[in-house]
Write an enzyme that holds these catalytic residues in place. Sequence first.
Site, PDB file in Angstrom:
ATOM      1  N   LYS A  69       0.809  -1.225   0.000  1.00 32.39           N
ATOM      2  CA  LYS A  69       0.000   0.000   0.000  1.00 32.39           C
ATOM      3  C   LYS A  69       0.845   1.280   0.000  1.00 32.39           C
ATOM      4  O   LYS A  69       0.451   2.271  -0.601  1.00 32.39           O
ATOM      5  CB  LYS A  69      -0.965  -0.004   1.194  1.00 32.39           C
ATOM      6  CG  LYS A  69      -2.045  -1.075   1.067  1.00 32.39           C
ATOM      7  CD  LYS A  69      -3.024  -1.056   2.225  1.00 32.39           C
ATOM      8  CE  LYS A  69      -3.992  -2.236   2.120  1.00 32.39           C
ATOM      9  NZ  LYS A  69      -4.993  -2.242   3.185  1.00 32.39           N
ATOM     10  N   THR A 156       5.565  -1.408  20.314  1.00 31.60           N
ATOM     11  CA  THR A 156       6.715  -0.561  19.994  1.00 31.60           C
ATOM     12  C   THR A 156       6.241   0.889  19.960  1.00 31.60           C
ATOM     13  O   THR A 156       5.612   1.320  18.996  1.00 31.60           O
ATOM     14  CB  THR A 156       7.323  -0.962  18.635  1.00 31.60           C
ATOM     15  OG1 THR A 156       7.442  -2.389  18.588  1.00 31.60           O
ATOM     16  CG2 THR A 156       8.674  -0.319  18.418  1.00 31.60           C
TER      17      THR A 156
HETATM   18  P1  ATR Z   1      -0.318  -4.873   9.542  1.00 33.83           P
HETATM   19  O1  ATR Z   1      -0.117  -4.452   8.138  1.00 33.83           O
HETATM   20  O2  ATR Z   1      -1.191  -6.060   9.720  1.00 33.83           O
HETATM   21  O3  ATR Z   1      -0.709  -3.748  10.458  1.00 33.83           O
HETATM   22  P2  ATR Z   1       2.327  -4.727  10.662  1.00 33.83           P
HETATM   23  O4  ATR Z   1       2.589  -3.429   9.985  1.00 33.83           O
HETATM   24  O5  ATR Z   1       3.419  -5.713  10.731  1.00 33.83           O
HETATM   25  O6  ATR Z   1       1.117  -5.453   9.985  1.00 33.83           O
HETATM   26  O7  ATR Z   1       1.771  -4.441  12.144  1.00 33.83           O
HETATM   27  C1  ATR Z   1       1.479  -5.450  13.013  1.00 33.83           C
HETATM   28  C2  ATR Z   1       0.934  -4.818  14.285  1.00 33.83           C
HETATM   29  O8  ATR Z   1       0.661  -5.841  15.229  1.00 33.83           O
HETATM   30  C3  ATR Z   1       1.896  -3.869  14.964  1.00 33.83           C
HETATM   31  O9  ATR Z   1       1.176  -2.898  15.679  1.00 33.83           O
HETATM   32  C4  ATR Z   1       2.630  -4.817  15.906  1.00 33.83           C
HETATM   33  O10 ATR Z   1       3.248  -4.202  17.007  1.00 33.83           O
HETATM   34  P3  ATR Z   1       4.793  -3.718  16.872  1.00 33.83           P
HETATM   35  O11 ATR Z   1       4.766  -2.441  16.100  1.00 33.83           O
HETATM   36  O12 ATR Z   1       5.264  -3.551  18.268  1.00 33.83           O
HETATM   37  O13 ATR Z   1       5.506  -4.838  16.144  1.00 33.83           O
HETATM   38  C5  ATR Z   1       1.470  -5.654  16.394  1.00 33.83           C
HETATM   39  N1  ATR Z   1       1.902  -6.940  16.928  1.00 33.83           N
HETATM   40  C6  ATR Z   1       2.251  -8.038  16.216  1.00 33.83           C
HETATM   41  N2  ATR Z   1       2.588  -9.052  17.050  1.00 33.83           N
HETATM   42  C7  ATR Z   1       2.471  -8.561  18.308  1.00 33.83           C
HETATM   43  C8  ATR Z   1       2.683  -9.113  19.622  1.00 33.83           C
HETATM   44  N3  ATR Z   1       3.096 -10.378  19.789  1.00 33.83           N
HETATM   45  N4  ATR Z   1       2.463  -8.308  20.676  1.00 33.83           N
HETATM   46  C9  ATR Z   1       2.043  -7.049  20.541  1.00 33.83           C
HETATM   47  N5  ATR Z   1       1.821  -6.473  19.329  1.00 33.83           N
HETATM   48  C10 ATR Z   1       2.036  -7.214  18.231  1.00 33.83           C
END
Ligand code: ATR
Length: 275
Positions: A69, A156
């Site tokens: 995107k 994060t």
């Molecule tokens: P998407 O396009 O689905 O949003 P992404 O950009 O990889 O995919 O984002 C994934 C989201 O899920 C992020 O907010 C991520 O948090 P981080 O920025 O800290 O990585 C969150 N996420 C994924 N796994 C997680 C976990 N085990 N605990 C907390 N947050 C998680």
Amino acid sequence: MSSMTKTAVIGSPVQHSLSPAIHNHWFIENEMKDCTYEKIEVGHNNFSEAIDSLNEQGYLGLNVTVPLKEAAYEKSDKLSENAIQTKAVNTLLFKDGKIFGDNTDTIGFTKSLPQKVIDKKINSKNCLLLGAGGSSRAILLSLFQLNANIAIYNRTEERAVNLLKTVGAKGKILKKDELDDFVATTSFIVNTTSLGLQEGEVNDLVNFVNVRSDTYIYDLIYNPSLSSFLYQAKNRKLKTQNGLKMLVEQAAASFEIWHGISPIVDEKLMEKLGA
Ligand code: ATR
């Protein structure tokens, strides 16, 4: 050029996309016999060439999904307001030799919300956005447009800060130890993280013991239809919604951009998709 009106969704992985089923449903309903909607696996490495090639092949437009995107935003010659604000494009229209980019995820999310929820749980109310990844941008913009008092929590923290900057929205960034107190004040919580997509994975970001009984719980995840997050909410008898309606509404907005027809979103379609 063929006489077919060709559209497609591109991304990776795109195999399990429901978008072809949605668009084909509307093609049949509107007797659009010369229209097609395919799914085409495209990754970052061949993105630009793929767009140019599909444009040359006479495609009318494309849906763009994960992880393309932002690249689609960069590739567009002209952009809609929502695309400019999210810096993400999920709908391309090839017209007059130019590429128009739009972001229908924003309107898709907004239209997926019952009006009562907007009025009573979002407008001027404390709303909690969980996550700051790719799919959070459209949700943040929608909540901002709906005049919510926004708080964001992301594992994060830096990504949450950047999210606010990218979208140009106002909001509060929460730390993990502030979550419990905040959820007791919120009437709307939306999960945009990928937690719960994998089988057996638990979304434990919110302690539901602290959530008020009148809080509306939304998860962008629609497969599984009852995510870990929504399961916990339902256990506490809260009102819940998954991401299927948003998927259909963003598709409807793309359909209108390409074909100039506002398609019908009804129970028949939702049931077909497994609602
Ligand atoms: P998407 O396009 O689905 O949003 P992404 O950009 O990889 O995919 O984002 C994934 C989201 O899920 C992020 O907010 C991520 O948090 P981080 O920025 O800290 O990585 C969150 N996420 C994924 N796994 C997680 C976990 N085990 N605990 C907390 N947050 C998680």
